[in-house]
Design a protein around this motif. Structure first.
Motif, PDB file in Angstrom:
ATOM      1  N   ASP A   1       0.930  -1.071  -0.021  1.00  0.00           N
ATOM      2  CA  ASP A   1      -0.234   0.088  -0.220  1.00  0.00           C
ATOM      3  C   ASP A   1       0.674   1.223   0.043  1.00  0.00           C
ATOM      4  O   ASP A   1       1.509   1.539   1.034  1.00  0.00           O
ATOM      5  CB  ASP A   1      -0.790   0.079   1.081  1.00  0.00           C
ATOM      6  CG  ASP A   1      -2.026   1.176   1.188  1.00  0.00           C
ATOM      7  OD1 ASP A   1      -2.154   1.559   0.057  1.00  0.00           O
ATOM      8  OD2 ASP A   1      -2.829   0.891   1.945  1.00  0.00           O
ATOM      9  N   ARG A   2       0.866   1.766  -1.194  1.00  0.00           N
ATOM     10  CA  ARG A   2       1.770   3.095  -1.316  1.00  0.00           C
ATOM     11  C   ARG A   2       1.158   4.405  -1.230  1.00  0.00           C
ATOM     12  O   ARG A   2       1.547   5.421  -1.834  1.00  0.00           O
ATOM     13  CB  ARG A   2       2.619   3.028  -2.637  1.00  0.00           C
ATOM     14  CG  ARG A   2       3.513   2.166  -2.819  1.00  0.00           C
ATOM     15  CD  ARG A   2       4.658   2.073  -3.730  1.00  0.00           C
ATOM     16  NE  ARG A   2       5.467   1.062  -3.680  1.00  0.00           N
ATOM     17  CZ  ARG A   2       5.559  -0.130  -4.603  1.00  0.00           C
ATOM     18  NH1 ARG A   2       4.436  -0.238  -5.392  1.00  0.00           N
ATOM     19  NH2 ARG A   2       6.583  -0.941  -4.580  1.00  0.00           N
ATOM     20  N   ARG A   3      -0.077   4.293  -0.554  1.00  0.00           N
ATOM     21  CA  ARG A   3      -0.771   5.526  -0.416  1.00  0.00           C
ATOM     22  C   ARG A   3      -0.254   6.460   0.411  1.00  0.00           C
ATOM     23  O   ARG A   3       0.452   6.145   1.561  1.00  0.00           O
ATOM     24  CB  ARG A   3      -2.529   5.207  -0.039  1.00  0.00           C
ATOM     25  CG  ARG A   3      -3.302   4.656  -1.168  1.00  0.00           C
ATOM     26  CD  ARG A   3      -4.679   4.278  -0.719  1.00  0.00           C
ATOM     27  NE  ARG A   3      -4.784   3.523   0.515  1.00  0.00           N
ATOM     28  CZ  ARG A   3      -5.783   3.031   1.060  1.00  0.00           C
ATOM     29  NH1 ARG A   3      -6.774   3.647   1.009  1.00  0.00           N
ATOM     30  NH2 ARG A   3      -5.608   2.336   2.153  1.00  0.00           N
ATOM     31  N   PHE A   4      -0.332   7.702   0.337  1.00  0.00           N
ATOM     32  CA  PHE A   4       0.261   8.771   1.143  1.00  0.00           C
ATOM     33  C   PHE A   4      -0.505   8.688   2.240  1.00  0.00           C
ATOM     34  O   PHE A   4      -1.571   8.709   2.848  1.00  0.00           O
ATOM     35  CB  PHE A   4      -0.171  10.169   0.288  1.00  0.00           C
ATOM     36  CG  PHE A   4       0.868  11.100   0.817  1.00  0.00           C
ATOM     37  CD1 PHE A   4       2.152  11.330   0.532  1.00  0.00           C
ATOM     38  CD2 PHE A   4       0.415  12.016   1.930  1.00  0.00           C
ATOM     39  CE1 PHE A   4       3.000  12.254   1.055  1.00  0.00           C
ATOM     40  CE2 PHE A   4       1.375  12.961   2.394  1.00  0.00           C
ATOM     41  CZ  PHE A   4       2.463  13.035   1.977  1.00  0.00           C
ATOM     42  N   GLY A   5       0.517   8.588   3.383  1.00  0.00           N
ATOM     43  CA  GLY A   5       0.271   8.570   4.904  1.00  0.00           C
ATOM     44  C   GLY A   5      -0.265   7.153   5.425  1.00  0.00           C
ATOM     45  O   GLY A   5      -0.913   7.088   6.617  1.00  0.00           O
ATOM     46  N   GLU A   6      -0.345   6.303   4.538  1.00  0.00           N
ATOM     47  CA  GLU A   6      -0.838   5.044   4.981  1.00  0.00           C
ATOM     48  C   GLU A   6       0.242   4.203   6.226  1.00  0.00           C
ATOM     49  O   GLU A   6      -0.224   3.568   6.655  1.00  0.00           O
ATOM     50  CB  GLU A   6      -1.011   4.036   3.626  1.00  0.00           C
ATOM     51  CG  GLU A   6      -2.160   3.049   3.849  1.00  0.00           C
ATOM     52  CD  GLU A   6      -3.370   3.474   4.579  1.00  0.00           C
ATOM     53  OE1 GLU A   6      -3.731   2.648   5.148  1.00  0.00           O
ATOM     54  OE2 GLU A   6      -4.017   4.510   4.157  1.00  0.00           O
TER      55      GLU A   6
ATOM     56  N   ASP B   1      -6.668  12.950   8.659  1.00  0.00           N
ATOM     57  CA  ASP B   1      -5.449  13.570   8.354  1.00  0.00           C
ATOM     58  C   ASP B   1      -4.944  12.823   7.077  1.00  0.00           C
ATOM     59  O   ASP B   1      -4.292  13.434   6.420  1.00  0.00           O
ATOM     60  CB  ASP B   1      -4.544  13.682   9.389  1.00  0.00           C
ATOM     61  CG  ASP B   1      -4.819  14.324  10.677  1.00  0.00           C
ATOM     62  OD1 ASP B   1      -5.782  15.310  10.376  1.00  0.00           O
ATOM     63  OD2 ASP B   1      -4.183  14.060  11.821  1.00  0.00           O
ATOM     64  N   LYS B   2      -5.019  11.586   7.059  1.00  0.00           N
ATOM     65  CA  LYS B   2      -4.672  10.803   5.751  1.00  0.00           C
ATOM     66  C   LYS B   2      -5.173  11.245   4.585  1.00  0.00           C
ATOM     67  O   LYS B   2      -4.601  11.471   3.597  1.00  0.00           O
ATOM     68  CB  LYS B   2      -4.714   9.100   5.917  1.00  0.00           C
ATOM     69  CG  LYS B   2      -3.818   8.629   7.063  1.00  0.00           C
ATOM     70  CD  LYS B   2      -4.090   7.314   7.035  1.00  0.00           C
ATOM     71  CE  LYS B   2      -3.333   6.705   8.250  1.00  0.00           C
ATOM     72  NZ  LYS B   2      -3.734   5.118   8.463  1.00  0.00           N
ATOM     73  N   ALA B   3      -6.472  11.481   4.552  1.00  0.00           N
ATOM     74  CA  ALA B   3      -7.351  12.115   3.464  1.00  0.00           C
ATOM     75  C   ALA B   3      -6.881  13.495   3.153  1.00  0.00           C
ATOM     76  O   ALA B   3      -6.820  13.758   1.751  1.00  0.00           O
ATOM     77  CB  ALA B   3      -8.800  12.078   3.759  1.00  0.00           C
ATOM     78  N   LEU B   4      -6.736  14.305   4.119  1.00  0.00           N
ATOM     79  CA  LEU B   4      -6.305  15.415   3.866  1.00  0.00           C
ATOM     80  C   LEU B   4      -5.006  15.797   3.136  1.00  0.00           C
ATOM     81  O   LEU B   4      -4.546  16.367   2.271  1.00  0.00           O
ATOM     82  CB  LEU B   4      -6.236  16.364   5.099  1.00  0.00           C
ATOM     83  CG  LEU B   4      -5.667  17.805   5.019  1.00  0.00           C
ATOM     84  CD1 LEU B   4      -6.826  18.706   4.083  1.00  0.00           C
ATOM     85  CD2 LEU B   4      -5.608  18.567   6.339  1.00  0.00           C
ATOM     86  N   ALA B   5      -4.122  14.785   3.665  1.00  0.00           N
ATOM     87  CA  ALA B   5      -2.359  14.700   2.959  1.00  0.00           C
ATOM     88  C   ALA B   5      -2.586  14.181   1.709  1.00  0.00           C
ATOM     89  O   ALA B   5      -1.899  14.763   0.804  1.00  0.00           O
ATOM     90  CB  ALA B   5      -1.731  13.886   3.977  1.00  0.00           C
ATOM     91  N   ARG B   6      -3.445  13.078   1.333  1.00  0.00           N
ATOM     92  CA  ARG B   6      -3.485  12.696   0.117  1.00  0.00           C
ATOM     93  C   ARG B   6      -3.955  13.760  -0.820  1.00  0.00           C
ATOM     94  O   ARG B   6      -3.643  14.208  -1.823  1.00  0.00           O
ATOM     95  CB  ARG B   6      -4.502  11.602  -0.146  1.00  0.00           C
ATOM     96  CG  ARG B   6      -3.873  10.184   0.503  1.00  0.00           C
ATOM     97  CD  ARG B   6      -4.917   9.296   0.358  1.00  0.00           C
ATOM     98  NE  ARG B   6      -4.446   8.054   1.350  1.00  0.00           N
ATOM     99  CZ  ARG B   6      -5.236   7.681   2.165  1.00  0.00           C
ATOM    100  NH1 ARG B   6      -6.258   7.863   2.060  1.00  0.00           N
ATOM    101  NH2 ARG B   6      -4.742   6.571   3.203  1.00  0.00           N
ATOM    102  N   PHE B   7      -5.416  14.590  -0.424  1.00  0.00           N
ATOM    103  CA  PHE B   7      -5.771  15.612  -1.364  1.00  0.00           C
ATOM    104  C   PHE B   7      -4.664  16.622  -1.534  1.00  0.00           C
ATOM    105  O   PHE B   7      -4.678  17.296  -2.654  1.00  0.00           O
ATOM    106  CB  PHE B   7      -7.087  16.160  -0.319  1.00  0.00           C
ATOM    107  CG  PHE B   7      -7.615  17.102  -0.971  1.00  0.00           C
ATOM    108  CD1 PHE B   7      -8.362  16.863  -2.350  1.00  0.00           C
ATOM    109  CD2 PHE B   7      -7.521  18.460  -0.780  1.00  0.00           C
ATOM    110  CE1 PHE B   7      -9.220  18.056  -2.965  1.00  0.00           C
ATOM    111  CE2 PHE B   7      -8.354  19.571  -1.434  1.00  0.00           C
ATOM    112  CZ  PHE B   7      -9.107  19.257  -2.658  1.00  0.00           C
ATOM    113  N   GLN B   8      -3.964  17.212  -0.451  1.00  0.00           N
ATOM    114  CA  GLN B   8      -2.997  18.090  -0.717  1.00  0.00           C
ATOM    115  C   GLN B   8      -1.897  17.685  -1.706  1.00  0.00           C
ATOM    116  O   GLN B   8      -1.616  18.307  -2.742  1.00  0.00           O
ATOM    117  CB  GLN B   8      -2.372  18.440   0.446  1.00  0.00           C
ATOM    118  CG  GLN B   8      -3.190  19.268   1.436  1.00  0.00           C
ATOM    119  CD  GLN B   8      -2.491  19.297   2.936  1.00  0.00           C
ATOM    120  OE1 GLN B   8      -1.539  18.888   3.284  1.00  0.00           O
ATOM    121  NE2 GLN B   8      -2.890  20.359   3.588  1.00  0.00           N
TER     122      GLN B   8
END
Length: 141
Positions: A77-82, A91-98
């Motif tokens: 899983d290479r998603r941002f913040g995972e 916070d993970k969703a916000l970091a991915r959005f940014q």
């Protein structure tokens, strides 16, 4: 009466001879001259044996790598913040959005001729001097 011959068991009678290499399988060095200080390769090489050893070595190394080449039995899983356990879901969703917005901004401004930093700096300098200059996109070169 028959004479008894000295009967020796066959296993003892015929000693095992070392297998003589085929002279056509051997390869020697074809040097015309002996050079002083040059390392001399000893004797003749058995080409067939060397070739078999090379093939076996490749089977042990390269064949194993080739069989595993396109196999991926794990999912990473290479998603941002995972991988950061300190972040909660928001916070993970916000970091991915940014991160997505930054990627999109880089793509959209890549070929933008209007808002390049060199042109903006030149326009700002011309505006401060009170002059209206036409700014070239290539910097006037």
């Amino acid at each position: 009466m028959k004479k008894k011959k000295n009967v020796i068991p066959r296993a003892v009678a015929v000693p095992k001879q070392a297998a003589k290499p085929n002279p056509f399988e051997l390869k020697g060095s074809n040097r015309k001259f002996d050079v002083l200080g040059k390392r001399d390769k000893e004797g003749k090489k058995n080409v067939i044996q060397s070739r078999e050893e090379a093939v076996n070595k490749r089977k042990k190394t390269l064949l194993v790598e080739y069989k595993q080449l396109r196999k991926a039995n794990t999912f990473i899983d290479r998603r941002f913040g995972e991988d950061d356990p300190r972040l909660n879901e928001e916070d993970k969703a916000l970091a991915r959005f940014q991160a997505q917005r930054i990627r999109d901004a880089k793509k959209s401004t890549r070929f933008s001729l209007q808002d390049s930093s060199a042109a903006a700096a030149a326009a700002a300098a011309a505006g401060q001097r009170g002059q209206q200059q036409q700014v070239l996109t290539h910097g006037g070169v």
